[in-house]
Design an enzyme around this catalytic site. Structure first.
Site, PDB file in Angstrom:
ATOM      1  N   CYS A   1       0.816  -1.223   0.000  1.00 37.92           N
ATOM      2  CA  CYS A   1       0.000   0.000   0.000  1.00 37.92           C
ATOM      3  C   CYS A   1       0.851   1.276   0.000  1.00 37.92           C
ATOM      4  O   CYS A   1       1.942   1.297   0.549  1.00 37.92           O
ATOM      5  CB  CYS A   1      -0.869   0.062   1.239  1.00 37.92           C
ATOM      6  SG  CYS A   1      -1.847  -1.398   1.510  1.00 37.92           S
TER       7      CYS A   1
ATOM      8  N   ARG B   1       5.304  -0.002  -5.825  1.00 37.65           N
ATOM      9  CA  ARG B   1       5.245  -0.820  -4.606  1.00 37.65           C
ATOM     10  C   ARG B   1       4.311  -2.017  -4.770  1.00 37.65           C
ATOM     11  O   ARG B   1       4.348  -2.937  -3.973  1.00 37.65           O
ATOM     12  CB  ARG B   1       4.755   0.042  -3.438  1.00 37.65           C
ATOM     13  CG  ARG B   1       5.738   1.139  -3.065  1.00 37.65           C
ATOM     14  CD  ARG B   1       5.070   2.195  -2.220  1.00 37.65           C
ATOM     15  NE  ARG B   1       4.725   1.746  -0.895  1.00 37.65           N
ATOM     16  CZ  ARG B   1       5.453   1.963   0.191  1.00 37.65           C
ATOM     17  NH1 ARG B   1       6.579   2.602   0.098  1.00 37.65           N
ATOM     18  NH2 ARG B   1       5.051   1.540   1.370  1.00 37.65           N
TER      19      ARG B   1
ATOM     20  N   TRP C   1      -2.970  -2.757  -1.342  1.00 41.47           N
ATOM     21  CA  TRP C   1      -2.558  -4.145  -1.596  1.00 41.47           C
ATOM     22  C   TRP C   1      -3.340  -4.964  -0.580  1.00 41.47           C
ATOM     23  O   TRP C   1      -3.104  -4.860   0.620  1.00 41.47           O
ATOM     24  CB  TRP C   1      -1.053  -4.259  -1.384  1.00 41.47           C
ATOM     25  CG  TRP C   1      -0.454  -5.545  -1.845  1.00 41.47           C
ATOM     26  CD1 TRP C   1      -0.085  -5.875  -3.119  1.00 41.47           C
ATOM     27  CD2 TRP C   1      -0.111  -6.676  -1.040  1.00 41.47           C
ATOM     28  NE1 TRP C   1       0.453  -7.128  -3.143  1.00 41.47           N
ATOM     29  CE2 TRP C   1       0.449  -7.647  -1.889  1.00 41.47           C
ATOM     30  CE3 TRP C   1      -0.234  -6.964   0.315  1.00 41.47           C
ATOM     31  CZ2 TRP C   1       0.895  -8.885  -1.430  1.00 41.47           C
ATOM     32  CZ3 TRP C   1       0.196  -8.195   0.775  1.00 41.47           C
ATOM     33  CH2 TRP C   1       0.762  -9.141  -0.097  1.00 41.47           C
TER      34      TRP C   1
ATOM     35  N   ASN D   1      -1.959   1.906   5.749  1.00 46.48           N
ATOM     36  CA  ASN D   1      -1.066   0.812   5.344  1.00 46.48           C
ATOM     37  C   ASN D   1      -0.819  -0.016   6.590  1.00 46.48           C
ATOM     38  O   ASN D   1      -0.537   0.554   7.642  1.00 46.48           O
ATOM     39  CB  ASN D   1       0.314   1.339   4.901  1.00 46.48           C
ATOM     40  CG  ASN D   1       0.235   2.186   3.662  1.00 46.48           C
ATOM     41  OD1 ASN D   1      -0.817   2.314   3.057  1.00 46.48           O
ATOM     42  ND2 ASN D   1       1.356   2.788   3.305  1.00 46.48           N
ATOM     43  N   GLY D   2      -0.885  -1.328   6.484  1.00 40.32           N
ATOM     44  CA  GLY D   2      -0.608  -2.165   7.646  1.00 40.32           C
ATOM     45  C   GLY D   2      -1.796  -3.040   7.999  1.00 40.32           C
ATOM     46  O   GLY D   2      -2.719  -3.202   7.198  1.00 40.32           O
TER      47      GLY D   2
ATOM     48  N   GLU E   1      18.163 -17.680  -6.967  1.00 39.70           N
ATOM     49  CA  GLU E   1      17.757 -16.317  -7.333  1.00 39.70           C
ATOM     50  C   GLU E   1      17.291 -16.272  -8.792  1.00 39.70           C
ATOM     51  O   GLU E   1      16.318 -15.593  -9.115  1.00 39.70           O
ATOM     52  CB  GLU E   1      18.931 -15.351  -7.071  1.00 39.70           C
ATOM     53  CG  GLU E   1      18.715 -13.921  -7.515  1.00 39.70           C
ATOM     54  CD  GLU E   1      17.515 -13.228  -6.893  1.00 39.70           C
ATOM     55  OE1 GLU E   1      16.940 -13.748  -5.937  1.00 39.70           O
ATOM     56  OE2 GLU E   1      17.136 -12.161  -7.408  1.00 39.70           O
TER      57      GLU E   1
ATOM     58  N   LYS F   1      13.560 -14.999  -9.856  1.00 40.11           N
ATOM     59  CA  LYS F   1      13.346 -13.911 -10.823  1.00 40.11           C
ATOM     60  C   LYS F   1      12.405 -14.366 -11.927  1.00 40.11           C
ATOM     61  O   LYS F   1      11.472 -13.674 -12.304  1.00 40.11           O
ATOM     62  CB  LYS F   1      14.652 -13.500 -11.500  1.00 40.11           C
ATOM     63  CG  LYS F   1      15.598 -12.521 -10.933  1.00 40.11           C
ATOM     64  CD  LYS F   1      15.200 -11.133 -10.687  1.00 40.11           C
ATOM     65  CE  LYS F   1      14.410 -10.966  -9.441  1.00 40.11           C
ATOM     66  NZ  LYS F   1      15.053 -10.637  -8.228  1.00 40.11           N
TER      67      LYS F   1
ATOM     68  N   GLU G   1       8.776 -14.818 -10.620  1.00 39.91           N
ATOM     69  CA  GLU G   1       8.046 -13.627 -10.179  1.00 39.91           C
ATOM     70  C   GLU G   1       7.665 -12.688 -11.316  1.00 39.91           C
ATOM     71  O   GLU G   1       6.629 -12.043 -11.232  1.00 39.91           O
ATOM     72  CB  GLU G   1       8.749 -12.896  -9.023  1.00 39.91           C
ATOM     73  CG  GLU G   1      10.065 -12.247  -9.317  1.00 39.91           C
ATOM     74  CD  GLU G   1      10.722 -11.620  -8.074  1.00 39.91           C
ATOM     75  OE1 GLU G   1      10.041 -11.358  -7.069  1.00 39.91           O
ATOM     76  OE2 GLU G   1      11.934 -11.388  -8.120  1.00 39.91           O
TER      77      GLU G   1
ATOM     78  N   HIS H   1      18.267 -36.704  -6.353  1.00 45.90           N
ATOM     79  CA  HIS H   1      17.405 -36.991  -5.207  1.00 45.90           C
ATOM     80  C   HIS H   1      15.980 -36.509  -5.450  1.00 45.90           C
ATOM     81  O   HIS H   1      15.249 -36.229  -4.493  1.00 45.90           O
ATOM     82  CB  HIS H   1      17.986 -36.361  -3.939  1.00 45.90           C
ATOM     83  CG  HIS H   1      19.336 -36.897  -3.592  1.00 45.90           C
ATOM     84  ND1 HIS H   1      19.533 -38.198  -3.187  1.00 45.90           N
ATOM     85  CD2 HIS H   1      20.569 -36.323  -3.652  1.00 45.90           C
ATOM     86  CE1 HIS H   1      20.824 -38.394  -2.983  1.00 45.90           C
ATOM     87  NE2 HIS H   1      21.478 -37.284  -3.272  1.00 45.90           N
TER      88      HIS H   1
ATOM     89  N   LYS I   1       6.656  -4.339  -3.609  1.00 52.12           N
ATOM     90  CA  LYS I   1       8.083  -3.998  -3.519  1.00 52.12           C
ATOM     91  C   LYS I   1       8.564  -4.045  -2.074  1.00 52.12           C
ATOM     92  O   LYS I   1       9.614  -4.594  -1.779  1.00 52.12           O
ATOM     93  CB  LYS I   1       8.290  -2.599  -4.106  1.00 52.12           C
ATOM     94  CG  LYS I   1       9.728  -2.144  -4.115  1.00 52.12           C
ATOM     95  CD  LYS I   1      10.493  -2.824  -5.210  1.00 52.12           C
ATOM     96  CE  LYS I   1      11.968  -2.503  -5.199  1.00 52.12           C
ATOM     97  NZ  LYS I   1      12.736  -3.554  -5.881  1.00 52.12           N
TER      98      LYS I   1
HETATM   99  C1  G6P Z   1       9.467  -8.374  -1.738  1.00 57.57           C
HETATM  100  C2  G6P Z   1      10.104  -7.904  -3.026  1.00 57.57           C
HETATM  101  C3  G6P Z   1      11.421  -8.643  -3.251  1.00 57.57           C
HETATM  102  C4  G6P Z   1      12.333  -8.487  -2.036  1.00 57.57           C
HETATM  103  C5  G6P Z   1      11.632  -8.910  -0.747  1.00 57.57           C
HETATM  104  C6  G6P Z   1      12.436  -8.503   0.483  1.00 57.57           C
HETATM  105  O1  G6P Z   1       9.051  -9.702  -1.872  1.00 57.57           O
HETATM  106  O2  G6P Z   1       9.234  -8.120  -4.122  1.00 57.57           O
HETATM  107  O3  G6P Z   1      12.062  -8.122  -4.401  1.00 57.57           O
HETATM  108  O4  G6P Z   1      13.478  -9.261  -2.219  1.00 57.57           O
HETATM  109  O5  G6P Z   1      10.367  -8.250  -0.640  1.00 57.57           O
HETATM  110  O6  G6P Z   1      12.463  -7.098   0.533  1.00 57.57           O
HETATM  111  P1  G6P Z   1      13.603  -6.249   1.190  1.00 57.57           P
HETATM  112  O7  G6P Z   1      13.186  -4.815   0.980  1.00 57.57           O
HETATM  113  O8  G6P Z   1      13.605  -6.613   2.657  1.00 57.57           O
HETATM  114  O9  G6P Z   1      14.875  -6.583   0.533  1.00 57.57           O
END
Ligand code: G6P
Length: 609
Positions: free
Chosen positions: A2, A27, A74, A98-99, A482, A486, A489, A505, A604
């Site tokens: 949010c 965000r 959100w 937000n929250g 990673e 990527k 997502e 395994h 974000k």
């Molecule tokens: C969300 C974002 C990711 C990020 C994660 C942790 O899931 O989409 O890109 O890695 O949060 O966020 P931070 O700000 O703690 O790195």
């Protein structure tokens, strides 16, 4: 997650609010809304579409007035719908949140008994009605707001307005960021400075438990007990360029290509001839790290993957036992804290709820010191940690983390170098060698970016695929994780990262001609083991896409395509090999037509649990 914007000015504020919302779109959100006050009336519009759609509605219906609040939501409590979108309204008050208000059900039961009826399924409307009920007892809005917050459990950043008082804007925060923007004869509120850059560069960062009363000419901040507190004004150095796409099609693409520069910035002024400059890590003057015997790293998402790479470096270069955990797991288990352990958090935003909760917990658990690796100097994580190492990646707007990740990696390498020197595990010649390698890193990453066109073509082959496997060994295993994160997502292709030694395994059962297998295979001590794993895939008719070091001269064949990257010090390979995997995800997402910078359901900064 949010986003909140609030404004009070002599001019109409709807344009400021809409521009602020556009800047918070990165965000992640699923609905948006705006509410202004003019002639003692609320003008409120909401949409379950993008901010652009809200803009069109405002243009049609109008949102006049010099006081207003706006929000991108959100969904947490109650699905995405116009009714659940913020701002929420009572007859007299309007609020954005937000929250999460955790005790909303108890509060709701109490308010229902008093006759309140609720239009939405949100916890926000419950809190708003609680404030409303206190206003009705005769309290002024600010005091009613303060008293309601004393009864609320959970996290919040809030913006509140009262249509009977068009000269006042209120805000409050607990465990969710909120900043006050200072203008000339006008003032603002937002959950992120980026929202307000077109109107101001001067900000006051609220701390947990604080409540702010804003008018056109004044800003007064109070603690939870209602006492005035004085705060510093900070000047933001972010500029408009940092939040524009420039010549790129997407922020993610721009941010991938910014990585060489970002890495230069991370290292700038922090290296000496044979190690780390004395002030490379903020807080070292007050918090000595020579007693550290163990390291615990806690983070979420991509930052967690950075931590996993960090473990390899830290153990190899410092000899300090290092363990890495997902923040949402760590915070709810009974952890054994070994003596003299340094607690390290990694976070791009510095506001991730689980990571922040772990830091607060760690402070009670007897860790030696706390250190954060973070991209936002004003974040809660930086403010609450003993020491900090800023990544200096610049604003990262794409939801999928790219330049923040590689700069986190470099910070972890710098930390390893520092601790290796302090603990006496790294000789001066090896330190000098590492410093020289780090200086070459930006150029090596530029070289890796040269694979862009080849990877764009490769992505065509992935377009129709539904699953993909990423394999790596040793320090490249987290890079495989990673790479898979990527891809899933942003392109929505299901992907799994595996330690290549684990192939037999389980995942080997999935290998067939429809399952691409991406292998990160630089020339390092584990290469021969990895080549055996590659043969296991080949023997079962799997399709191999191998990212390898140029000097190895691996050859394409019917089952495998080779992509080459520059030769480098083994310790730097994780940073270089991350780049082609980012490009692969990016191009797959573009081909699949997904919303690259704001993938569905993702946020974000995840400021709620
Ligand atoms: C969300 C974002 C990711 C990020 C994660 C942790 O899931 O989409 O890109 O890695 O949060 O966020 P931070 O700000 O703690 O790195």
């Amino acid at each position: 997650m949010c986003g909140i914007v609030g404004a009070i000015a002599q001019r109409d504020v709807s344009e400021i609010l809409l521009e602020g919302l556009s800047r918070l779109e990165y965000r992640g959100y699923d609905s948006a809304g705006i509410c202004t006050v003019a002639d003692g009336k609320f003008h409120c519009l909401k949409t379950i579409e993008k901010v652009q759609a809200l803009r069109t509605e405002v243009a049609k219906a109008g949102c006049p007035g010099g006081l207003g609040i706006a929000h991108t939501r959100w969904a947490t409590h109650g699905g995405p719908s116009v009714v659940n979108a913020h701002p929420h309204l009572t007859e007299r008050l309007a609020m954005c949140h937000n929250g999460i208000i955790e005790n909303y059900q108890q509060l709701k039961d109490k308010l229902q008994a008093q006759g309140y009826q609720f239009k939405s399924q949100t916890d926000t409307e419950v809190l708003l009605c609680l404030i409303d009920s206190l206003v009705k007892t005769g309290l002024d809005t600010q005091e009613a707001f303060r008293q309601a917050l004393l009864q609320a459990e959970g996290s919040y950043a809030l913006a509140l307005i009262d249509r009977e008082h068009p000269g006042d804007l209120y805000g409050a925060r607990r465990h969710s960021p909120l900043v006050v923007g200072l203008g000339i004869g006008e003032n603002f509120l937002a959950s992120d400075v980026l929202a307000l850059l077109p109107v101001t560069r001067r900000f006051i960062y609220l701390d947990d438990g604080e409540l702010v009363h804003i008018t056109r000419g004044s800003v007064e901040i109070f603690n939870a007990q209602g006492q005035r507190v004085e705060k510093d004004i900070a000047e933001s150095s972010l500029d408009a360029e940092s939040i524009s796409k420039g010549r790129y099609r997407h922020f993610m693409q721009k941010e991938i290509f910014e990585q060489p520069q970002a890495l230069e910035n991370t290292a700038m002024g922090r290296l000496s001839a044979d190690g780390i400059a004395p002030d490379a890590i903020s807080g070292l003057a007050q918090h000595d790290l020579s007693a550290v015997d163990n390291i615990k790293i806690v983070a979420c998402g991509t930052s967690y993957h950075a931590g996993l790479v960090g473990k390899y470096w830290l153990e190899e270069l410092t000899g300090l036992a290092t363990s890495v955990e997902i923040a949402s797991e760590y915070r709810y288990r009974k952890a054994v804290v070994k003596e003299n352990t340094l607690f390290v958090t990694i976070s791009q935003s510095g506001e991730t709820a689980d990571t922040l909760a772990c830091l607060r917990l760690a402070k009670e658990q007897g860790y030696l010191k706390t250190l954060c690796i973070c991209n936002v100097h004003s974040s809660s994580l930086v403010r609450e940690s003993d020491l900090s190492l800023l990544t200096r990646a610049g604003a990262e707007i794409g939801v999928a983390s790219t330049k923040a990740f590689v700069t986190q990696l470099l910070c972890l390498l710098l930390l390893s170098l520092y601790l290796g020197e302090v603990k006496g595990t790294l000789s001066a010649p090896r330190r000098t060698q590492l410093v020289e390698s780090i200086k070459k890193l930006p150029a090596l990453c530029r070289d890796a970016l040269g694979q862009d066109e080849a990877i764009r073509q490769l992505a065509q082959e992935f377009a129709g695929k539904h699953h993909c496997l990423f394999l790596g060994r040793g320090i490249m295993y987290p890079i495989a994780l990673e790479g898979a994160l990527k891809l899933k997502e942003i392109s929505y292709i299901h992907a799994e990262g595996y330690a290549a030694g684990e192939l037999k395994h389980g995942p080997i059962a999935l290998i067939d001609k429809d399952m691409p297998v991406v292998v990160v295979a630089p020339d390092n001590a584990l290469l021969s083991k990895l080549l055996s794993n590659i043969e296991e895939v080949r023997a079962r008719g799997g399709l191999l896409y191998i990212f390898s070091t140029r000097s190895l001269k691996l050859k394409n064949d019917a089952h495998s395509r080779i992509f080459t990257l520059p030769d480098a010090d083994e310790l730097l390979q994780p940073l270089i090999f991350t780049i082609p995997l980012q490009l692969l995800s990016y191009h797959c997402a573009v081909i699949n037509g997904t919303d690259v910078d704001q993938p569905r359901n993702l946020a974000k900064a995840v400021t709620v649990e």
